[in-house]
Motif scaffolding. Structure first.
Motif, PDB file in Angstrom:
ATOM      1  N   ASP A 112       0.977  -1.208   0.003  1.00 38.92           N
ATOM      2  CA  ASP A 112      -0.134   0.033   0.139  1.00 38.92           C
ATOM      3  C   ASP A 112       0.810   1.201   0.161  1.00 38.92           C
ATOM      4  N   THR A 113       2.028   1.205   0.773  1.00 36.92           N
ATOM      5  CA  THR A 113       2.672   2.328   0.822  1.00 36.92           C
ATOM      6  C   THR A 113       4.199   2.254   0.324  1.00 36.92           C
ATOM      7  N   ALA A 114       4.436   1.351  -0.322  1.00 38.43           N
ATOM      8  CA  ALA A 114       5.754   1.130  -1.129  1.00 38.43           C
ATOM      9  C   ALA A 114       5.456   0.069  -2.288  1.00 38.43           C
ATOM     10  N   GLU A 115       4.703   0.588  -2.994  1.00 37.11           N
ATOM     11  CA  GLU A 115       3.988  -0.330  -4.380  1.00 37.11           C
ATOM     12  C   GLU A 115       5.256  -0.353  -5.212  1.00 37.11           C
ATOM     13  N   HIS A 116       5.977   0.583  -5.409  1.00 38.88           N
ATOM     14  CA  HIS A 116       7.172   0.430  -6.244  1.00 38.88           C
ATOM     15  C   HIS A 116       8.515   0.327  -5.777  1.00 38.88           C
ATOM     16  N   SER A 117       8.277   0.000  -4.343  1.00 36.19           N
ATOM     17  CA  SER A 117       9.766  -0.219  -4.078  1.00 36.19           C
ATOM     18  C   SER A 117      10.223  -1.730  -4.222  1.00 36.19           C
ATOM     19  N   ALA A 118      11.767  -1.688  -4.054  1.00 31.65           N
ATOM     20  CA  ALA A 118      12.229  -3.020  -4.053  1.00 31.65           C
ATOM     21  C   ALA A 118      11.989  -3.795  -2.943  1.00 31.65           C
ATOM     22  N   LEU A 119      12.332  -5.040  -3.124  1.00 30.11           N
ATOM     23  CA  LEU A 119      12.232  -5.826  -1.688  1.00 30.11           C
ATOM     24  C   LEU A 119      12.952  -5.316  -0.595  1.00 30.11           C
ATOM     25  N   MET A 120      14.251  -4.985  -0.771  1.00 32.69           N
ATOM     26  CA  MET A 120      15.362  -4.553   0.275  1.00 32.69           C
ATOM     27  C   MET A 120      14.629  -3.192   0.824  1.00 32.69           C
ATOM     28  N   ASP A 121      13.997  -2.380   0.370  1.00 33.30           N
ATOM     29  CA  ASP A 121      13.402  -1.177   0.783  1.00 33.30           C
ATOM     30  C   ASP A 121      12.195  -1.628   1.619  1.00 33.30           C
ATOM     31  N   ALA A 122      11.387  -2.866   1.166  1.00 33.96           N
ATOM     32  CA  ALA A 122      10.390  -3.187   1.804  1.00 33.96           C
ATOM     33  C   ALA A 122      10.912  -3.766   3.149  1.00 33.96           C
ATOM     34  N   LEU A 123      11.996  -4.645   3.114  1.00 34.17           N
ATOM     35  CA  LEU A 123      12.715  -5.074   4.441  1.00 34.17           C
ATOM     36  C   LEU A 123      12.944  -4.378   5.315  1.00 34.17           C
ATOM     37  N   ARG A 124      13.603  -3.288   4.852  1.00 31.74           N
ATOM     38  CA  ARG A 124      14.184  -2.351   5.821  1.00 31.74           C
ATOM     39  C   ARG A 124      12.867  -1.598   6.541  1.00 31.74           C
ATOM     40  N   ALA A 125      11.912  -1.434   5.879  1.00 29.78           N
ATOM     41  CA  ALA A 125      10.665  -0.613   6.574  1.00 29.78           C
ATOM     42  C   ALA A 125      10.095  -1.576   7.545  1.00 29.78           C
ATOM     43  N   GLU A 126       9.979  -3.036   6.906  1.00 28.66           N
ATOM     44  CA  GLU A 126       9.245  -4.026   7.885  1.00 28.66           C
ATOM     45  C   GLU A 126      10.205  -4.249   9.256  1.00 28.66           C
ATOM     46  N   LEU A 127      11.562  -4.170   9.082  1.00 29.41           N
ATOM     47  CA  LEU A 127      12.424  -4.476  10.155  1.00 29.41           C
ATOM     48  C   LEU A 127      12.247  -3.387  11.432  1.00 29.41           C
ATOM     49  N   GLY A 128      11.681  -2.264  10.833  1.00 30.48           N
ATOM     50  CA  GLY A 128      11.515  -0.835  11.865  1.00 30.48           C
ATOM     51  C   GLY A 128      10.251  -1.330  12.599  1.00 30.48           C
ATOM     52  N   ASN A 129       9.446  -2.260  12.132  1.00 31.67           N
ATOM     53  CA  ASN A 129       8.308  -2.437  12.827  1.00 31.67           C
ATOM     54  C   ASN A 129       8.216  -3.671  13.983  1.00 31.67           C
ATOM     55  N   LEU A 130       9.430  -4.273  13.773  1.00 29.35           N
ATOM     56  CA  LEU A 130       9.832  -5.401  14.829  1.00 29.35           C
ATOM     57  C   LEU A 130       9.833  -5.001  16.078  1.00 29.35           C
ATOM     58  N   PRO A 131       9.672  -5.590  17.424  1.00 27.42           N
ATOM     59  CA  PRO A 131      10.095  -5.164  18.676  1.00 27.42           C
ATOM     60  C   PRO A 131      11.437  -5.138  18.647  1.00 27.42           C
ATOM     61  N   HIS A 132      12.053  -4.163  19.323  1.00 25.53           N
ATOM     62  CA  HIS A 132      13.512  -3.890  19.439  1.00 25.53           C
ATOM     63  C   HIS A 132      14.231  -5.274  19.626  1.00 25.53           C
TER      64      HIS A 132
END
Length: 211
Positions: A124-144
């Motif tokens: 929804d928010t990174a439709e045109h992003s590469a997989l690594m961009d999405a991975l970096r974003a999702e890592l930020g959502n994980l508990p510390h």
């Protein structure tokens, strides 16, 4: 640990020393050995800090503080672990202290089910992003702690025992953090997996069935 006796008049090539050998030399006062150790470790440490802390300048500051603390602590470092494991342990404590000061450190009780349900899917928010961009974003959502465990295992290649030493938790707890992190990331990054069809991506992001 038995450190090698570093006497630069003996034409010892510091570059040939392992990280732990350099740390052993630095522990007995060899500043040149520590300088080389810093050059080796700085990119690894900064890469880790940038994943743990979102503000680039704060990440750099914490990395510098970590290196300073390791320098000060070397005389008392008994080499019960590798230097790299100890460095990551110091870095982890730095990030935990940072978040505690801000009072926004995610707790261990934070549920992954809530993370999956929270916010838009990556497509929804990174439709045109590469997989690594999405991975970096999702890592930020994980508990510390889960993010740290995943990074230390998958990127830095630490063992479960080493990660448990860094995070000061049991190996069983590390294994649990890794399992939940992997499950979460697989779910969130499904639209980017090889072979994923556009209709599958739409279904994963809640767009299926729209006209």
């Amino acid at each position: 640990m038995n450190s090698r006796d570093v006497d630069h008049d003996d034409n010892l090539d510091l570059e040939s020393l392992s990280d732990d050998e350099l740390a052993g030399a630095a522990a007995v006062g060899d500043a040149e050995a520590f300088d080389l150790l810093v050059r080796r470790m700085s990119p690894i440490l900064l890469r880790y800090m940038r994943r743990m802390v979102s503000e680039p300048q704060t990440a750099e500051d914490l990395a510098q503080e970590t290196l300073l603390d390791t320098w000060k602590g070397l005389p008392d470092f008994a080499f019960r672990s590798s230097f790299r494991t100890w460095m990551f342990a110091v870095a982890h404590r730095k990030t935990v202290d940072y978040y505690r000061r801000r009072r926004d450190l995610p707790t261990g009780a934070e549920r992954f089910e809530e993370l999956v349900a929270r916010g838009p899917q990556p497509a929804d928010t990174a439709e045109h992003s590469a997989l690594m961009d999405a991975l970096r974003a999702e890592l930020g959502n994980l508990p510390h702690t889960s993010r740290a465990a995943w990074w230390l295992k998958e990127v830095e290649g630490l063992t479960l025992v080493e990660i448990s030493e860094v995070l000061r938790v049991s190996t069983g707890s590390v294994r649990g953090h890794l399992q939940r992190s992997r499950k979460f990331l697989v779910t969130r990054l499904a639209p980017w997996q090889p072979g994923a069809r556009s209709d599958e991506a739409s279904a994963a992001t809640g767009k299926g069935g729209r006209s």
